[in-house]
Design an enzyme around this catalytic site. Structure first.
Site, PDB file in Angstrom:
ATOM      1  N   ASP A  47       0.849  -1.200   0.000  1.00 37.11           N
ATOM      2  CA  ASP A  47       0.000   0.000   0.000  1.00 37.11           C
ATOM      3  C   ASP A  47       0.882   1.246   0.000  1.00 37.11           C
ATOM      4  O   ASP A  47       1.603   1.501   0.969  1.00 37.11           O
ATOM      5  CB  ASP A  47      -0.882  -0.004   1.259  1.00 37.11           C
ATOM      6  CG  ASP A  47      -1.831   1.181   1.276  1.00 37.11           C
ATOM      7  OD1 ASP A  47      -2.907   1.087   0.670  1.00 37.11           O
ATOM      8  OD2 ASP A  47      -1.477   2.226   1.881  1.00 37.11           O
ATOM      9  N   TYR A  52       3.022   9.773  -0.251  1.00 30.72           N
ATOM     10  CA  TYR A  52       4.098   9.204   0.573  1.00 30.72           C
ATOM     11  C   TYR A  52       5.470   9.426  -0.063  1.00 30.72           C
ATOM     12  O   TYR A  52       6.500   9.130   0.549  1.00 30.72           O
ATOM     13  CB  TYR A  52       3.901   7.695   0.803  1.00 30.72           C
ATOM     14  CG  TYR A  52       2.587   7.294   1.438  1.00 30.72           C
ATOM     15  CD1 TYR A  52       1.742   8.236   2.027  1.00 30.72           C
ATOM     16  CD2 TYR A  52       2.169   5.967   1.458  1.00 30.72           C
ATOM     17  CE1 TYR A  52       0.530   7.862   2.599  1.00 30.72           C
ATOM     18  CE2 TYR A  52       0.967   5.595   2.026  1.00 30.72           C
ATOM     19  CZ  TYR A  52       0.156   6.548   2.584  1.00 30.72           C
ATOM     20  OH  TYR A  52      -1.040   6.173   3.145  1.00 30.72           O
ATOM     21  N   LYS A  77      -2.699   5.951  -4.316  1.00 25.79           N
ATOM     22  CA  LYS A  77      -3.830   6.841  -4.008  1.00 25.79           C
ATOM     23  C   LYS A  77      -3.667   8.194  -4.677  1.00 25.79           C
ATOM     24  O   LYS A  77      -2.537   8.693  -4.830  1.00 25.79           O
ATOM     25  CB  LYS A  77      -3.933   7.048  -2.489  1.00 25.79           C
ATOM     26  CG  LYS A  77      -3.884   5.759  -1.691  1.00 25.79           C
ATOM     27  CD  LYS A  77      -4.070   5.943  -0.203  1.00 25.79           C
ATOM     28  CE  LYS A  77      -3.719   4.659   0.543  1.00 25.79           C
ATOM     29  NZ  LYS A  77      -2.312   4.545   0.923  1.00 25.79           N
ATOM     30  N   HIS A 110      -7.768   9.433  -1.924  1.00 25.15           N
ATOM     31  CA  HIS A 110      -7.137   9.415  -0.599  1.00 25.15           C
ATOM     32  C   HIS A 110      -8.023  10.037   0.489  1.00 25.15           C
ATOM     33  O   HIS A 110      -7.979   9.629   1.649  1.00 25.15           O
ATOM     34  CB  HIS A 110      -5.803  10.174  -0.680  1.00 25.15           C
ATOM     35  CG  HIS A 110      -4.781   9.722   0.314  1.00 25.15           C
ATOM     36  ND1 HIS A 110      -3.442   9.648   0.011  1.00 25.15           N
ATOM     37  CD2 HIS A 110      -4.882   9.329   1.603  1.00 25.15           C
ATOM     38  CE1 HIS A 110      -2.778   9.227   1.074  1.00 25.15           C
ATOM     39  NE2 HIS A 110      -3.634   9.028   2.059  1.00 25.15           N
ATOM     40  N   LEU A 190      -1.926  -0.884  13.862  1.00 22.09           N
ATOM     41  CA  LEU A 190      -1.098  -1.042  15.072  1.00 22.09           C
ATOM     42  C   LEU A 190      -1.206   0.209  15.946  1.00 22.09           C
ATOM     43  O   LEU A 190      -0.337   0.451  16.805  1.00 22.09           O
ATOM     44  CB  LEU A 190       0.369  -1.303  14.681  1.00 22.09           C
ATOM     45  CG  LEU A 190       0.592  -2.446  13.681  1.00 22.09           C
ATOM     46  CD1 LEU A 190       2.075  -2.590  13.338  1.00 22.09           C
ATOM     47  CD2 LEU A 190       0.046  -3.759  14.242  1.00 22.09           C
ATOM     48  N   LYS A 230       2.363  -1.222   8.897  1.00 21.73           N
ATOM     49  CA  LYS A 230       3.583  -0.646   8.299  1.00 21.73           C
ATOM     50  C   LYS A 230       4.782  -0.987   9.158  1.00 21.73           C
ATOM     51  O   LYS A 230       4.751  -0.862  10.391  1.00 21.73           O
ATOM     52  CB  LYS A 230       3.438   0.877   8.205  1.00 21.73           C
ATOM     53  CG  LYS A 230       4.703   1.600   7.727  1.00 21.73           C
ATOM     54  CD  LYS A 230       5.546   2.140   8.873  1.00 21.73           C
ATOM     55  CE  LYS A 230       6.828   2.800   8.408  1.00 21.73           C
ATOM     56  NZ  LYS A 230       7.695   3.202   9.542  1.00 21.73           N
ATOM     57  N   VAL A 232       9.402  -0.803   8.592  1.00 17.34           N
ATOM     58  CA  VAL A 232      10.606  -0.854   7.751  1.00 17.34           C
ATOM     59  C   VAL A 232      11.650  -1.768   8.387  1.00 17.34           C
ATOM     60  O   VAL A 232      12.789  -1.809   7.943  1.00 17.34           O
ATOM     61  CB  VAL A 232      11.202   0.557   7.517  1.00 17.34           C
ATOM     62  CG1 VAL A 232      10.295   1.382   6.608  1.00 17.34           C
ATOM     63  CG2 VAL A 232      11.461   1.282   8.835  1.00 17.34           C
ATOM     64  N   ARG A 236      10.167  -7.112  12.284  1.00 21.47           N
ATOM     65  CA  ARG A 236       8.758  -6.766  12.517  1.00 21.47           C
ATOM     66  C   ARG A 236       7.896  -7.070  11.297  1.00 21.47           C
ATOM     67  O   ARG A 236       6.728  -7.452  11.439  1.00 21.47           O
ATOM     68  CB  ARG A 236       8.632  -5.288  12.865  1.00 21.47           C
ATOM     69  CG  ARG A 236       9.144  -4.958  14.260  1.00 21.47           C
ATOM     70  CD  ARG A 236       9.150  -3.464  14.416  1.00 21.47           C
ATOM     71  NE  ARG A 236       9.366  -3.063  15.790  1.00 21.47           N
ATOM     72  CZ  ARG A 236       9.502  -1.796  16.161  1.00 21.47           C
ATOM     73  NH1 ARG A 236       9.442  -0.824  15.246  1.00 21.47           N
ATOM     74  NH2 ARG A 236       9.692  -1.489  17.420  1.00 21.47           N
ATOM     75  N   ASN A 240       4.726  -9.335  11.765  1.00 17.63           N
ATOM     76  CA  ASN A 240       3.377  -8.856  11.428  1.00 17.63           C
ATOM     77  C   ASN A 240       2.670  -9.746  10.409  1.00 17.63           C
ATOM     78  O   ASN A 240       1.467  -9.628  10.213  1.00 17.63           O
ATOM     79  CB  ASN A 240       3.441  -7.416  10.887  1.00 17.63           C
ATOM     80  CG  ASN A 240       3.944  -6.436  11.930  1.00 17.63           C
ATOM     81  OD1 ASN A 240       3.969  -6.738  13.126  1.00 17.63           O
ATOM     82  ND2 ASN A 240       4.369  -5.262  11.486  1.00 17.63           N
TER      83      ASN A 240
HETATM   84  N1  LIG Z   1      -5.410   6.319   3.633  1.00 22.23           N
HETATM   85  C1  LIG Z   1      -4.919   7.027   4.630  1.00 22.23           C
HETATM   86  O1  LIG Z   1      -5.271   8.203   4.856  1.00 22.23           O
HETATM   87  C2  LIG Z   1      -3.901   6.380   5.524  1.00 22.23           C
HETATM   88  C3  LIG Z   1      -3.545   6.987   6.740  1.00 22.23           C
HETATM   89  C4  LIG Z   1      -2.629   6.332   7.557  1.00 22.23           C
HETATM   90  C5  LIG Z   1      -2.090   5.120   7.155  1.00 22.23           C
HETATM   91  N2  LIG Z   1      -2.416   4.576   5.949  1.00 22.23           N
HETATM   92  C6  LIG Z   1      -1.825   3.279   5.471  1.00 22.23           C
HETATM   93  O2  LIG Z   1      -1.852   2.335   6.529  1.00 22.23           O
HETATM   94  C7  LIG Z   1      -0.512   1.928   6.845  1.00 22.23           C
HETATM   95  C8  LIG Z   1      -0.352   1.610   8.312  1.00 22.23           C
HETATM   96  O3  LIG Z   1      -0.673   2.704   9.134  1.00 22.23           O
HETATM   97  P1  LIG Z   1       0.428   3.542   9.934  1.00 22.23           P
HETATM   98  O4  LIG Z   1       1.695   3.551   9.189  1.00 22.23           O
HETATM   99  O5  LIG Z   1      -0.217   4.835  10.271  1.00 22.23           O
HETATM  100  O6  LIG Z   1       0.578   2.823  11.323  1.00 22.23           O
HETATM  101  P2  LIG Z   1       0.700   1.351  11.936  1.00 22.23           P
HETATM  102  O7  LIG Z   1       0.911   0.319  10.904  1.00 22.23           O
HETATM  103  O8  LIG Z   1      -0.467   1.246  12.852  1.00 22.23           O
HETATM  104  O9  LIG Z   1       1.993   1.502  12.842  1.00 22.23           O
HETATM  105  C9  LIG Z   1       3.257   1.743  12.291  1.00 22.23           C
HETATM  106  C10 LIG Z   1       4.222   1.952  13.446  1.00 22.23           C
HETATM  107  O10 LIG Z   1       4.331   0.756  14.220  1.00 22.23           O
HETATM  108  C11 LIG Z   1       5.705   0.327  14.273  1.00 22.23           C
HETATM  109  N3  LIG Z   1       5.663  -1.132  14.226  1.00 22.23           N
HETATM  110  C12 LIG Z   1       5.441  -1.919  13.154  1.00 22.23           C
HETATM  111  N4  LIG Z   1       5.405  -3.213  13.498  1.00 22.23           N
HETATM  112  C13 LIG Z   1       5.619  -3.256  14.826  1.00 22.23           C
HETATM  113  C14 LIG Z   1       5.697  -4.327  15.752  1.00 22.23           C
HETATM  114  N5  LIG Z   1       5.534  -5.594  15.361  1.00 22.23           N
HETATM  115  N6  LIG Z   1       5.924  -4.023  17.061  1.00 22.23           N
HETATM  116  C15 LIG Z   1       6.090  -2.734  17.449  1.00 22.23           C
HETATM  117  N7  LIG Z   1       6.012  -1.679  16.616  1.00 22.23           N
HETATM  118  C16 LIG Z   1       5.776  -1.935  15.298  1.00 22.23           C
HETATM  119  C17 LIG Z   1       6.350   0.964  13.061  1.00 22.23           C
HETATM  120  O11 LIG Z   1       7.719   1.196  13.278  1.00 22.23           O
HETATM  121  P3  LIG Z   1       8.881   0.546  12.313  1.00 22.23           P
HETATM  122  O12 LIG Z   1       8.575   0.917  10.894  1.00 22.23           O
HETATM  123  O13 LIG Z   1      10.122   1.169  12.845  1.00 22.23           O
HETATM  124  O14 LIG Z   1       8.806  -0.936  12.556  1.00 22.23           O
HETATM  125  C18 LIG Z   1       5.606   2.294  12.999  1.00 22.23           C
HETATM  126  O15 LIG Z   1       6.147   3.212  13.929  1.00 22.23           O
HETATM  127  C19 LIG Z   1       0.303   3.142   6.385  1.00 22.23           C
HETATM  128  O16 LIG Z   1       1.685   2.856   6.305  1.00 22.23           O
HETATM  129  C20 LIG Z   1      -0.359   3.455   5.078  1.00 22.23           C
HETATM  130  O17 LIG Z   1       0.038   2.529   4.086  1.00 22.23           O
HETATM  131  C21 LIG Z   1      -3.335   5.177   5.136  1.00 22.23           C
END
Ligand SMILES: NC(=O)c1ccc[n+]([C@@H]2O[C@H](COP(=O)([O-])OP(=O)(O)OC[C@H]3O[C@@H](n4cnc5c(N)ncnc54)[C@H](OP(=O)(O)O)[C@@H]3O)[C@@H](O)[C@H]2O)c1
Length: 278
Positions: A47, A52, A77, A110, A190, A230, A232, A236, A240
């Site tokens: 995604d 981004y 998006k 988006h 997450l 998400k 990097v 993890r 995940n």
């Molecule tokens: N459409 C929209 O408006 C919108 C908005 C927000 C997000 N999104 C999409 O949804 C995806 C996910 O949402 P998000 O990036 O906001 O947040 P998320 O996936 O809820 O959380 C990401 C955070 O969690 C950490 N993390 C990942 N795996 C982990 C684990 N197993 N244990 C502990 N920490 C962990 C990551 O750090 P590290 O990378 O350092 O592991 C990062 O800081 C986005 O990347 C994007 O593709 C879309």
């Protein structure tokens, strides 16, 4: 290697249930390596978004991966500044060029930008007819926004990508989307890493002998959503994706549902920021 699971969208195409999120994945090698690591771990769904600034790194990794393009599912998006009919058509071509591919598996609006979203949707319907986008969908749309699209065009989105996790359990939206055969994609599943130490979540993860992240991802899967964690970090990324070999019982699912506190980590269409009116 773990096998991916799929759901079928309302247009007949299949979508892999767990996808790699890439918001805040730095452009360059960070995103490139994360995408390759995820594909090697078994992910088949990535995604990204124009906003981004990493579409070209995603495209590079997809082209270099040992998995054929047709087995991968790429979402990008349309960003707000490109919303509108002509501008959306042009933006899609530019995203395709950055991704270096000839179709997008899923193209999303988006944000439900006031005064623009309907014209963008008209362009999306054409892009799908032309085969440039296999599936089309939306993101951050409310029930009212979805009803408006339906009444104007009669073409419902395949998915609605919204913030969704137990601390923001949008049951009304999920029920509405299920009733219309629109798949919810859970973003920030997450909780943007802001609740990993929360005592009730930690207790459940200990009971299940799984990490908090795995519990959150599995909860979304069992509530019939696509889920987009998400990371990097290679370990993890693997952690995940290790979510296909256990099940959360009904009683624990209910305890997770009860964590709801309407906690929004990202932008909220019910309380939109001034730069993005709904
Ligand atoms: N459409 C929209 O408006 C919108 C908005 C927000 C997000 N999104 C999409 O949804 C995806 C996910 O949402 P998000 O990036 O906001 O947040 P998320 O996936 O809820 O959380 C990401 C955070 O969690 C950490 N993390 C990942 N795996 C982990 C684990 N197993 N244990 C502990 N920490 C962990 C990551 O750090 P590290 O990378 O350092 O592991 C990062 O800081 C986005 O990347 C994007 O593709 C879309």
């Amino acid at each position: 290697m773990t096998e991916q699971l799929y759901m079928t969208m309302n247009d007949g195409y299949k979508i892999p249930v767990v996808g790699l999120g890439t918001w805040k994945s730095e452009p360059g090698d960070s995103t490139y390596n994360a995408v390759l690591d995820s594909i090697n771990a078994g992910y088949r769904h990535i995604d990204t978004a124009r906003a981004y600034d990493n579409e070209s790194d995603v495209g590079r990794a997809v082209n270099d991966a040992d998995v054929p393009r047709e087995d991968l599912f790429i979402t990008t998006k349309l960003w707000n500044k490109d919303q509108g009919y002509e501008t959306a058509l042009e933006a899609c071509e530019k995203s395709l060029a950055r991704l270096n591919c000839n179709h997008i598996d899923l193209y999303l609006i988006h944000w439900p930008l006031k005064g623009k979203r309907n014209d963008s949707w008209k362009a999306f319907i054409e892009l799908q007819e032309q085969g440039l986008c296999k599936s089309i969908g939306v993101s951050n749309f409310t029930i009212d926004n979805l009803k408006e699209l339906d009444s104007k065009y009669g073409v419902l989105p395949a998915v609605n990508q919204v913030e969704f996790h137990p601390y923001h359990y949008q049951k009304d939206l999920l029920d509405y989307c299920n009733s219309k055969n629109i798949i919810i994609e859970a973003y920030s599943p997450l909780v943007h890493a802001k609740r990993m130490d929360e005592v009730r979540l930690v207790a459940i993860s200990e009971e299940l002998s799984r990490t908090p992240a795995q519990v959150l991802i599995r909860w979304a899967m069992q509530r019939r959503m696509v889920v987009l964690p998400k990371s990097v970090n290679k370990d993890r990324i693997i952690e995940n994706f290790s979510v296909f070999d256990f099940e959360i019982s009904d009683s624990i699912m209910k305890r997770l549902d009860d964590l709801d506190e309407r906690y929004v980590t990202c932008w909220d269409p019910h309380n939109p920021p001034p730069y993005a009116p709904v």
